[in-house]
Design an enzyme around this catalytic site. Structure first.
Site, PDB file in Angstrom:
ATOM      1  N   LYS A 194       0.868  -0.925   0.022  1.00  0.00           N
ATOM      2  CA  LYS A 194       0.009   0.245   0.197  1.00  0.00           C
ATOM      3  C   LYS A 194       0.846   1.308   0.013  1.00  0.00           C
ATOM      4  O   LYS A 194       1.483   1.498   1.067  1.00  0.00           O
ATOM      5  CB  LYS A 194      -0.975  -0.019   1.205  1.00  0.00           C
ATOM      6  CG  LYS A 194      -1.794   1.205   1.234  1.00  0.00           C
ATOM      7  CD  LYS A 194      -2.816   1.267   2.316  1.00  0.00           C
ATOM      8  CE  LYS A 194      -3.805   2.460   2.669  1.00  0.00           C
ATOM      9  NZ  LYS A 194      -4.616   2.015   3.766  1.00  0.00           N
ATOM     10  N   LYS A 247      -2.185  -1.592  -3.901  1.00  0.00           N
ATOM     11  CA  LYS A 247      -2.771  -0.415  -3.703  1.00  0.00           C
ATOM     12  C   LYS A 247      -1.859   0.764  -3.848  1.00  0.00           C
ATOM     13  O   LYS A 247      -1.015   0.963  -3.248  1.00  0.00           O
ATOM     14  CB  LYS A 247      -3.744  -0.394  -2.678  1.00  0.00           C
ATOM     15  CG  LYS A 247      -4.708   0.813  -2.413  1.00  0.00           C
ATOM     16  CD  LYS A 247      -5.431   0.901  -1.015  1.00  0.00           C
ATOM     17  CE  LYS A 247      -6.158   2.041  -0.896  1.00  0.00           C
ATOM     18  NZ  LYS A 247      -6.771   2.328   0.311  1.00  0.00           N
TER      19      LYS A 247
END
Length: 326
Positions: A194, A247
């Site tokens: 992330k 992400k």
């Protein structure tokens, strides 16, 4: 005439292109995000995310029915609480908004796969993903609260726990907590990779989770780093992750491919809010064809190696794919 390859032979018609196509999107690939609020009689569009809504519990069943009718098999729930405090206590309260939402969805749609986002940022008064001490997010003390959150979500009926906080050791702590609570069969879909991305702005509008000071760069990844992503993913797998999320998606397709090539587990792309809102804005201005752009973008994620895609376009894409099959 010199000899050369005639690659166009395999592009000569729509049917010819179809039978040699390498990558396909399926409705089952999509996980649809929902934002649940504690108000009543509320279905309010998020200003920066056209077509995405804050939903109260009394609207949730009808919305989920529309998702199920499209053939989408899974959703991910984000809570937007009324009350926040320093330790995000509403995140792990048994009557928290996500816990109530999970129970309601599983009561009406027991076969739907319900993923619970496990984080503290939208529940804390400071907007960070953990406990603050001297202006710094304290890693190990945050883990204790994340475990409580994950266990409460599993007790409510969540099928998958998806921790998104990027604390070191979060998968190990949550796995141990779930096992001790009797949820040994509940998988963890880790936000393993992330990045500290600028593509999250509209989500923070939707989740009311903007940090009140500083940023999240001390725990989310530097967008310039590639090899670090593999270290993060390897750690999470060793700690017990069952899925790996990358992400954002669109600017990190190279990372998706690296992760897929390196680890034999399901890989998930999060097609994040900024990616969604940019396309929506361009489409509303008539600059692009939304359907073609979205399907091309989602296909690029599948081509890069993902097995599942968390996307706000899930309902639209499911409709378009169904139309294409007719």
């Amino acid at each position: 005439m010199a000899q050369f390859k005639r690659h166009r032979r395999l592009r000569s018609s729509a049917n010819m292109r179809s039978i040699v196509r390498e990558t396909y999107l399926h409705i089952e690939d999509f996980i649809y995000p929902l934002f649940i609020v504690e108000e009543e009689n509320t279905k309010q569009e998020v200003p920066s995310m056209p077509g995405v809504y804050h939903l109260s519990l009394d609207y949730l069943v009808k919305e989920v029915q529309s998702i199920v009718d499209l053939g989408i098999k899974s959703i991910i729930l984000f809570g937007v609480p009324n009350d926040k405090d320093e330790v995000g206590s509403c995140a792990y309260h048994e009557e928290g908004i996500v816990q109530k939402s999970i129970k309601l969805v599983k009561e009406h749609f027991p076969e739907l796969v319900v993923v619970a986002d496990t984080c503290l940022c939208q529940y804390t008064s400071h907007g960070h993903c953990g406990v603050i001490e001297d202006g710094y997010v304290e890693n190990d003390k945050s883990l204790e609260l994340l475990v409580k959150t994950a266990v409460s979500q599993a007790q409510a009926g969540a099928d998958i726990i998806a921790p998104s906080n990027m604390m070191d050791g979060f998968v190990a702590a949550i796995r141990e907590g779930l096992d001790e609570a009797g949820f040994v069969d509940t998988p963890i879909m880790s936000y393993a990779v992330k990045y500290a991305s600028s593509f999250y702005g509209p989500f923070r509008d939707a989740a009311h989770s903007t940090p009140q000071f500083g940023d999240r760069k001390t725990y989310q990844m530097d967008p310039a780093n590639r090899l670090e992503a593999l270290r993060e993913a390897e750690s999470d797998l060793a700690e017990g992750a069952d899925f790996l999320i990358v992400k954002p998606a669109l600017s990190y397709l190279d990372i998706i491919r690296d992760v897929k090539d390196s680890f034999n587990v399901p890989v998930v792309a999060y097609n994040v809010s900024g990616e969604y809102s940019m396309i929506k804005a361009a489409a509303q201005n008539g600059w692009i064809s939304e359907k073609e752009i979205v399907l091309e973008m989602l296909t690029s994620m599948k081509r890069a190696g993902v097995d599942l895609i968390i996307t706000y376009f899930a309902k639209d894409a499911a409709n378009w794919l169904s139309e294409n099959e007719k």
